[in-house]
Design a protein around this motif. Structure first.
Motif, PDB file in Angstrom:
ATOM      1  N   ILE A  11       0.846  -1.195   0.000  1.00 51.68           N
ATOM      2  CA  ILE A  11       0.000   0.000   0.000  1.00 51.68           C
ATOM      3  C   ILE A  11       0.884   1.248   0.000  1.00 51.68           C
ATOM      4  O   ILE A  11       0.616   2.208  -0.729  1.00 51.68           O
ATOM      5  N   ALA A  12       1.949   1.247   0.788  1.00 54.25           N
ATOM      6  CA  ALA A  12       2.864   2.393   0.838  1.00 54.25           C
ATOM      7  C   ALA A  12       3.488   2.642  -0.532  1.00 54.25           C
ATOM      8  O   ALA A  12       3.639   3.793  -0.948  1.00 54.25           O
ATOM      9  N   THR A  13       3.835   1.570  -1.261  1.00 50.65           N
ATOM     10  CA  THR A  13       4.429   1.749  -2.592  1.00 50.65           C
ATOM     11  C   THR A  13       3.429   2.340  -3.573  1.00 50.65           C
ATOM     12  O   THR A  13       3.814   3.065  -4.483  1.00 50.65           O
ATOM     13  N   ILE A  14       2.155   2.062  -3.382  1.00 51.81           N
ATOM     14  CA  ILE A  14       1.121   2.635  -4.245  1.00 51.81           C
ATOM     15  C   ILE A  14       0.884   4.104  -3.898  1.00 51.81           C
ATOM     16  O   ILE A  14       0.770   4.955  -4.777  1.00 51.81           O
ATOM     17  N   LEU A  15       0.843   4.402  -2.608  1.00 49.77           N
ATOM     18  CA  LEU A  15       0.531   5.766  -2.174  1.00 49.77           C
ATOM     19  C   LEU A  15       1.697   6.735  -2.325  1.00 49.77           C
ATOM     20  O   LEU A  15       1.498   7.949  -2.214  1.00 49.77           O
TER      21      LEU A  15
ATOM     22  N   GLY B 109       0.850   9.249  -4.823  1.00 51.67           N
ATOM     23  CA  GLY B 109      -0.161  10.254  -4.517  1.00 51.67           C
ATOM     24  C   GLY B 109      -1.410   9.627  -3.941  1.00 51.67           C
ATOM     25  O   GLY B 109      -1.525   8.401  -3.824  1.00 51.67           O
ATOM     26  N   PRO B 110      -2.382  10.468  -3.551  1.00 49.48           N
ATOM     27  CA  PRO B 110      -3.602   9.990  -2.900  1.00 49.48           C
ATOM     28  C   PRO B 110      -4.421   9.054  -3.780  1.00 49.48           C
ATOM     29  O   PRO B 110      -4.461   9.213  -4.999  1.00 49.48           O
ATOM     30  N   LYS B 111      -5.044   8.076  -3.132  1.00 47.37           N
ATOM     31  CA  LYS B 111      -5.893   7.108  -3.828  1.00 47.37           C
ATOM     32  C   LYS B 111      -7.072   6.742  -2.925  1.00 47.37           C
ATOM     33  O   LYS B 111      -6.974   6.799  -1.704  1.00 47.37           O
ATOM     34  N   THR B 112      -8.158   6.304  -3.540  1.00 48.88           N
ATOM     35  CA  THR B 112      -9.300   5.792  -2.787  1.00 48.88           C
ATOM     36  C   THR B 112      -9.053   4.319  -2.452  1.00 48.88           C
ATOM     37  O   THR B 112      -8.185   3.673  -3.055  1.00 48.88           O
ATOM     38  N   VAL B 113      -9.839   3.788  -1.530  1.00 43.64           N
ATOM     39  CA  VAL B 113      -9.689   2.382  -1.161  1.00 43.64           C
ATOM     40  C   VAL B 113      -9.948   1.488  -2.373  1.00 43.64           C
ATOM     41  O   VAL B 113      -9.266   0.477  -2.560  1.00 43.64           O
ATOM     42  N   GLY B 114     -10.884   1.877  -3.232  1.00 44.80           N
ATOM     43  CA  GLY B 114     -11.164   1.096  -4.434  1.00 44.80           C
ATOM     44  C   GLY B 114      -9.985   1.070  -5.394  1.00 44.80           C
ATOM     45  O   GLY B 114      -9.663   0.030  -5.981  1.00 44.80           O
ATOM     46  N   GLU B 115      -9.333   2.219  -5.575  1.00 49.45           N
ATOM     47  CA  GLU B 115      -8.162   2.291  -6.450  1.00 49.45           C
ATOM     48  C   GLU B 115      -7.016   1.456  -5.897  1.00 49.45           C
ATOM     49  O   GLU B 115      -6.307   0.773  -6.651  1.00 49.45           O
ATOM     50  N   ILE B 116      -6.839   1.493  -4.576  1.00 50.07           N
ATOM     51  CA  ILE B 116      -5.769   0.711  -3.940  1.00 50.07           C
ATOM     52  C   ILE B 116      -6.068  -0.777  -4.064  1.00 50.07           C
ATOM     53  O   ILE B 116      -5.190  -1.575  -4.417  1.00 50.07           O
ATOM     54  N   ALA B 117      -7.320  -1.160  -3.798  1.00 52.86           N
ATOM     55  CA  ALA B 117      -7.715  -2.570  -3.889  1.00 52.86           C
ATOM     56  C   ALA B 117      -7.517  -3.101  -5.303  1.00 52.86           C
ATOM     57  O   ALA B 117      -7.029  -4.221  -5.496  1.00 52.86           O
TER      58      ALA B 117
ATOM     59  N   SER C  50      -5.102  -6.037  -6.445  1.00 55.37           N
ATOM     60  CA  SER C  50      -5.934  -7.209  -6.760  1.00 55.37           C
ATOM     61  C   SER C  50      -6.401  -7.891  -5.475  1.00 55.37           C
ATOM     62  O   SER C  50      -6.333  -9.114  -5.327  1.00 55.37           O
ATOM     63  N   GLU C  51      -6.869  -7.074  -4.534  1.00 61.57           N
ATOM     64  CA  GLU C  51      -7.352  -7.556  -3.237  1.00 61.57           C
ATOM     65  C   GLU C  51      -8.784  -7.075  -3.016  1.00 61.57           C
ATOM     66  O   GLU C  51      -9.245  -6.133  -3.673  1.00 61.57           O
ATOM     67  N   ASP C  52      -9.469  -7.684  -2.063  1.00 60.01           N
ATOM     68  CA  ASP C  52     -10.814  -7.261  -1.700  1.00 60.01           C
ATOM     69  C   ASP C  52     -10.770  -5.912  -0.997  1.00 60.01           C
ATOM     70  O   ASP C  52      -9.847  -5.631  -0.213  1.00 60.01           O
ATOM     71  N   ILE C  53     -11.788  -5.099  -1.239  1.00 59.07           N
ATOM     72  CA  ILE C  53     -11.870  -3.780  -0.615  1.00 59.07           C
ATOM     73  C   ILE C  53     -11.897  -3.895   0.905  1.00 59.07           C
ATOM     74  O   ILE C  53     -11.269  -3.104   1.601  1.00 59.07           O
ATOM     75  N   VAL C  54     -12.573  -4.905   1.437  1.00 61.40           N
ATOM     76  CA  VAL C  54     -12.674  -5.076   2.893  1.00 61.40           C
ATOM     77  C   VAL C  54     -11.294  -5.306   3.498  1.00 61.40           C
ATOM     78  O   VAL C  54     -10.949  -4.713   4.524  1.00 61.40           O
TER      79      VAL C  54
ATOM     80  N   ARG D  94     -18.556  11.190  -1.538  1.00 57.32           N
ATOM     81  CA  ARG D  94     -18.804   9.883  -0.914  1.00 57.32           C
ATOM     82  C   ARG D  94     -17.554   9.005  -0.860  1.00 57.32           C
ATOM     83  O   ARG D  94     -17.600   7.862  -0.418  1.00 57.32           O
ATOM     84  N   PHE D  95     -16.432   9.542  -1.323  1.00 62.92           N
ATOM     85  CA  PHE D  95     -15.175   8.800  -1.316  1.00 62.92           C
ATOM     86  C   PHE D  95     -14.224   9.365  -0.271  1.00 62.92           C
ATOM     87  O   PHE D  95     -14.303  10.516   0.119  1.00 62.92           O
ATOM     88  N   VAL D  96     -13.284   8.524   0.154  1.00 60.38           N
ATOM     89  CA  VAL D  96     -12.213   8.947   1.052  1.00 60.38           C
ATOM     90  C   VAL D  96     -10.901   8.694   0.323  1.00 60.38           C
ATOM     91  O   VAL D  96     -10.671   7.589  -0.175  1.00 60.38           O
ATOM     92  N   ARG D  97     -10.064   9.710   0.253  1.00 63.26           N
ATOM     93  CA  ARG D  97      -8.749   9.578  -0.373  1.00 63.26           C
ATOM     94  C   ARG D  97      -7.707   9.415   0.723  1.00 63.26           C
ATOM     95  O   ARG D  97      -7.678  10.177   1.674  1.00 63.26           O
TER      96      ARG D  97
END
Length: 122
Positions: free
Chosen positions: A37-41, A44-52, A56-60, A82-85
């Motif tokens: 997750i740190a390598t993705i962020l 820059g900022p991303k939503t949980v959906g973009e990170i998931a 290739s992981e579940d949003i939960v 309605r999103f959190v970055r």
């Protein structure tokens, strides 16, 4: 025989960052998914959906990891509609000159993070 070293037991330890906070942050990063997750962020900022999606992981599952990182003050979250970055906390991130990586500065230790670039073939 070895020479006797001076007794420094009366000296107080050096002051520095709060070791409890440092340990909590290290624990929060001590998991492969959270390091990914740190390598993705780092980009820059991303939503949980973009990170998931990037992982290739579940949003939960990703949301759970984001919560741990946020509680350790590694991440900040900004509500946008309605999103959190999520983004790496400005307090601890040091971007590299080439903007493809940086360091997470935890006080007495740093974690080098490099952005993982996807190729068009992936």
């Amino acid at each position: 025989m070895f020479p006797k070293l001076p007794d420094n037991s009366a000296q107080k330890p050096a002051t520095g960052p709060d070791f409890t906070i440092l340990a909590e942050r290290l624990k929060a990063l001590a998991e492969p998914t959270r390091l990914r997750i740190a390598t993705i962020l780092i980009a820059g900022p991303k939503t949980v959906g973009e990170i998931a999606e990037a992982l290739s992981e579940d949003i939960v599952k990703v949301s759970h990891h984001l919560g741990i990182m946020r509680n350790a003050d590694i991440l900040t979250a900004t509500k946008e509609g309605r999103f959190v970055r999520y983004e790496l906390s400005a307090e601890i991130i040091q971007l590299g000159q080439n903007m493809l990586g940086g360091q997470i500065d935890l006080g007495y230790c740093r974690v080098k993070v490099e952005q993982i670039l996807k190729t068009e073939e992936e």
